[in-house]
Design a protein around this motif. Structure first.
Motif, mmCIF file in Angstrom:
data_model
loop_
_atom_site.group_PDB
_atom_site.id
_atom_site.type_symbol
_atom_site.label_atom_id
_atom_site.label_comp_id
_atom_site.label_asym_id
_atom_site.label_seq_id
_atom_site.Cartn_x
_atom_site.Cartn_y
_atom_site.Cartn_z
ATOM 1 N N MET A 11 1.345 -0.815 0.313
ATOM 2 C CA MET A 11 -0.001 -0.157 -0.108
ATOM 3 C C MET A 11 0.672 1.098 -0.212
ATOM 4 S SD MET A 11 -3.455 -0.840 -0.773
ATOM 5 C CE MET A 11 -3.014 -1.939 -1.809
ATOM 6 N N THR A 14 2.090 1.862 -3.609
ATOM 7 C CA THR A 14 0.970 2.244 -4.255
ATOM 8 C C THR A 14 0.827 3.640 -4.532
ATOM 9 O OG1 THR A 14 0.059 0.133 -3.973
ATOM 10 C CG2 THR A 14 -1.381 2.041 -4.684
ATOM 11 N N VAL A 86 -6.112 2.969 -3.176
ATOM 12 C CA VAL A 86 -5.900 3.045 -4.262
ATOM 13 C C VAL A 86 -6.727 4.198 -5.614
ATOM 14 C CG1 VAL A 86 -7.151 1.145 -5.825
ATOM 15 C CG2 VAL A 86 -5.742 0.437 -4.156
ATOM 16 N N ALA A 89 -4.665 6.709 -5.853
ATOM 17 C CA ALA A 89 -3.624 6.790 -7.267
ATOM 18 C C ALA A 89 -4.331 6.519 -8.264
ATOM 19 C CB ALA A 89 -2.821 5.495 -6.465
ATOM 20 N N CYS A 90 -6.339 6.147 -8.583
ATOM 21 C CA CYS A 90 -6.982 6.105 -9.671
ATOM 22 C C CYS A 90 -6.936 7.658 -9.891
ATOM 23 C CB CYS A 90 -7.718 5.381 -9.572
ATOM 24 S SG CYS A 90 -6.853 3.178 -9.355
ATOM 25 N N SER A 167 -5.315 2.234 -15.160
ATOM 26 C CA SER A 167 -5.079 2.236 -14.356
ATOM 27 C C SER A 167 -5.284 1.581 -14.067
ATOM 28 C CB SER A 167 -6.558 3.157 -13.132
ATOM 29 O OG SER A 167 -7.739 2.543 -13.570
ATOM 30 N N PRO A 170 -1.581 -0.955 -13.084
ATOM 31 C CA PRO A 170 -1.500 -1.167 -11.928
ATOM 32 C C PRO A 170 -2.280 -1.672 -11.169
ATOM 33 C CG PRO A 170 -1.808 1.210 -12.096
ATOM 34 C CD PRO A 170 -1.603 0.437 -13.334
ATOM 35 N N PHE A 171 -3.278 -1.388 -10.993
ATOM 36 C CA PHE A 171 -4.339 -2.591 -10.390
ATOM 37 C C PHE A 171 -3.642 -3.197 -10.584
ATOM 38 C CE2 PHE A 171 -8.544 -4.087 -9.553
ATOM 39 C CZ PHE A 171 -8.518 -2.998 -8.441
ATOM 40 N N VAL A 174 -0.560 -4.757 -8.678
ATOM 41 C CA VAL A 174 -0.766 -4.469 -6.794
ATOM 42 C C VAL A 174 -2.053 -6.402 -6.702
ATOM 43 C CG1 VAL A 174 -2.527 -3.813 -5.110
ATOM 44 C CG2 VAL A 174 -0.754 -2.171 -6.503
#
Length: 233
Positions: A11, A14, A86, A89-90, A167, A170-171, A174
């Motif tokens: 996290m 991220t 999340v 970041a998105c 996104s 990276p999603f 993760v």
């Protein structure tokens, strides 16, 4: 790194770059935090209730090997942080794309996406009623998509689609770690009787729809609070 810090470390990783770039002079992401944090808080409330319910029902669970062991509502604190980090970041990706993509290239796809996506997701959810993650996830996301369209029409759907598609990269990385890619055991385990059993690597296909709903709810509230006057066409 000790194994019990894996989820927390993931996290922190991220959020590290988006947070560091929040004060960058072209984006000024921090100036929009007055809209971001209420959106994240409201969305987190909804998704944490969902997460708690599914955890209690055994739809998924958390591997104590990779978490600190601090819980709230039967959820590890790392999982609670997921619903803030999340989206942070998105939405950063969403804002970066708005800045650098002068034209909304995907706007023509907005209405077709809704007209196709809403009934397909809804019907798939009904068809797989016996699978709790699949059914609830698909139906809930279809209703979010319909609600967004009723409020915003297709004004920001193209921008949302661009942000969502980018996104996803990276999603999925993760979520790949969370579901066991590159580590010995998954951090989050899934009951395959409650999903379709289709995986992208180690990630259940339902997670891509889950990501869409989470981001859409955040962006819908974010844009409503932000009341952005114009999003470049």
């Amino acid at each position: 790194m000790k194994e019990e810090y894996y989820y927390l470390g993931l996290m922190l990783f991220t959020i590290s770059y988006p947070l560091a770039q929040s004060f960058e002079s072209r984006i000024y992401y921090y100036k929009k935090w007055y809209a971001l944090w209420p959106a994240a808080l409201i969305s987190a409330f909804v998704y944490i209730l969902w997460d708690h319910w599914f955890t209690v029902q055994g739809v998924w669970w958390f591997n104590e090997r990779y978490i600190l062991g601090w819980y709230l509502f039967d959820l590890p604190l790392e999982e609670i942080s997921f619903f803030f980090i999340v989206p942070f970041a998105c939405i950063f990706i969403y804002e970066v794309l708005i800045y650098f993509m002068e034209k909304d290239w995907l706007k023509p796809l907005g209405k077709p996406f809704v007209f196709f996506g809403v009934p397909v997701l809804f019907l798939l959810g009904l068809y797989h009623w016996d699978k709790l993650y699949t059914s609830f996830n698909f139906i809930f996301t279809s209703l979010l998509l319909l609600g967004h369209f009723l409020i915003f029409k297709d004004r920001i759907l193209g921008r949302f689609l661009a942000g969502y598609l980018v996104s996803l990269i990276p999603f999925m990385i993760v979520n790949g770690v969370l579901t066991g890619s590159w580590i010995e055991e998954p951090i989050v385990g899934y009951n395959n009787e409650e999903n379709l059993g289709i995986r992208i690597g180690t990630v259940p296909i339902e997670d891509s729809v889950y990501s869409m709903g989470l981001l859409l709810l955040n962006i819908s509230i974010y844009e409503k609070i932000l009341k952005r006057k114009t999003i470049r066409k």
